[in-house]
Design an enzyme around this catalytic site. Sequence first.
Site, short mmCIF file in Angstrom:
data_model
loop_
_atom_site.label_atom_id
_atom_site.label_comp_id
_atom_site.label_asym_id
_atom_site.label_seq_id
_atom_site.Cartn_x
_atom_site.Cartn_y
_atom_site.Cartn_z
N ASP A 24 0.82 -1.21 0.00
CA ASP A 24 0.00 0.00 0.00
C ASP A 24 0.85 1.26 0.00
OD1 ASP A 24 -2.25 -1.78 0.36
OD2 ASP A 24 -1.55 -1.96 2.42
N HIS A 61 -4.71 -2.05 -6.60
CA HIS A 61 -4.27 -0.68 -6.76
C HIS A 61 -5.32 0.16 -7.43
CE1 HIS A 61 -1.85 -2.73 -10.04
NE2 HIS A 61 -2.87 -2.18 -10.63
P1 IMP Z 1 -2.28 -13.15 1.85
O1 IMP Z 1 -1.41 -12.57 0.77
O2 IMP Z 1 -3.74 -12.95 1.58
O3 IMP Z 1 -1.94 -14.57 2.16
O4 IMP Z 1 -1.98 -12.32 3.19
C1 IMP Z 1 -0.75 -12.41 3.89
C2 IMP Z 1 -0.39 -11.08 4.53
O5 IMP Z 1 0.00 -10.16 3.53
C3 IMP Z 1 -1.54 -10.41 5.29
O6 IMP Z 1 -1.00 -9.70 6.40
C4 IMP Z 1 -2.09 -9.42 4.27
O7 IMP Z 1 -2.76 -8.34 4.90
C5 IMP Z 1 -0.80 -8.99 3.59
N1 IMP Z 1 -0.99 -8.53 2.22
C6 IMP Z 1 -1.13 -9.29 1.11
N2 IMP Z 1 -1.22 -8.51 0.03
C7 IMP Z 1 -1.11 -7.25 0.44
C8 IMP Z 1 -1.10 -5.99 -0.24
O8 IMP Z 1 -1.19 -5.89 -1.47
N3 IMP Z 1 -0.97 -4.88 0.55
C9 IMP Z 1 -0.82 -4.98 1.90
N4 IMP Z 1 -0.82 -6.12 2.57
C10 IMP Z 1 -0.96 -7.25 1.85
#
Ligand code: IMP
Length: 454
Positions: free
Chosen positions: A22, A50
């Site tokens: 982000d 995004h």
């Molecule tokens: P997952 O990618 O859904 O398995 O999430 C794993 C961790 O990465 C969690 O803490 C999510 O909030 C974080 N996360 C995954 N993608 C993003 C992103 O694009 N921005 C911020 N956090 C992310």
Amino acid sequence: MTTGHRTAPTVHTAVVGLQWGDEGKGKIVDLLTSEHDVIVRYNGGANAGHTVQVGTERYALHLIPSGILYGDKTCVIGNGVVVDPEKLLQEIDTLRARGIRVGTNLRISDRAHVVMPYHKEQDAALEEYLTSKTAHDQGNLSIGTTRRGIGPAYADKVRRSMAIRVGDLLDPEYLRSRLHVICKLRTAEIEALGVKTAPLDPEALATRYAEFGERLRPHVDDTVYALHDSIRAGRRILFEGANASLLDIDHGTFPYVTSSNCSTLGIPAGTGVPGAAIGRVLGIMKAYSTRVGAGPFPTELDNELGHRIRERGREYGTTTGRPRRCGWLDLVAVRYSAMVCGATGIACTLFDVLSGFDEIKLCVRYRLPDGTETDRFIPDAHRLEGVTPIYETMPGWSDEIRDAADRDSLPATARKYLSRIEEVTGIPIEVVSLGPERTQTLVDGRRAIALATA
Ligand code: IMP
């Protein structure tokens, strides 16, 4: 050996987040797009999000590179991405309904792995299990995932025999035969997490996903050869990282990470293009820090200051709407991810959010539990939990800075903040973003609307 004249090699660019996501990559990618011909995603899936503002129109994209909004760019979803076909088709339909061309300009690797509905179910079931009282005698171990099935889909990729790739969707009989084996085992795995679920129906899934495959067929390609053909033809490539470096499965704050190589190290594996082809790496860094989901965050401000940053920066997730955790800029972390990514420049985003604070802090070192200090990041959640940030404190500035014409006309304290970041990281700040509009951007110190790449 040739002795003829050699032209300078084309500069290919990577854009990558240097924190926990982000960082405002969307705007920077959008600015860089006009200087490139091909935009490539190499990792992650629909967990990323995004938002791009074009005039009065706002687009929220999760899987398709925002370059699609230009019409004349080739957008590639590389083999390192995990593709949720249902989400992807929804994204395609929404773009088309808004008059955006999505045709042969969108290429999808036949080797990208597919996120199936049971991956999402499994993601949620595991998170629920880890959050539940029965599981956390040892503390809550849930990751706080986006529940988009990312982890289970990458896990199947590594397990091999349980995986489905985009190319498999184009061969209904093969897809059906694989799903018969997968579904039996998968139902048992989901039930083992304490979820009562109807047995997965391989026939229904095969029919549905073969239909998705048919719709995606015009876009499916051997993107490795396609990218190398583009490189030979002198087309400029922009590699767009999703999620961010500190969420990298190998180099992030494990286990509170996502399941792919989000740093630029994921580019070669996730696209088939060697890292040496990339001449420029622009690391995107928010002027402060945020994190969504669980995991260590040394500079977190769980107080009124953090709340102020969240409200000024509108820090709520694009993908899940969750409020983001906010804190001061952690330069120990940024310097580490810039090193791992080979950043040649930094884009400092959301700088305007810091206006109006009496003082601003920059974390430059950590104190370890034994009282010693370090300037090295610790990419391990358990050990990182124990550090205390050591700050440099600077006076803030009260003026709004969104419409500053150049870096020299920023308040002196704001200039000092930027210079200090450059000193500590040893990397020049090439871009400063002062607001959501394209015009609210300083490139090489001056207001600009496009970024030069050479
Ligand atoms: P997952 O990618 O859904 O398995 O999430 C794993 C961790 O990465 C969690 O803490 C999510 O909030 C974080 N996360 C995954 N993608 C993003 C992103 O694009 N921005 C911020 N956090 C992310």
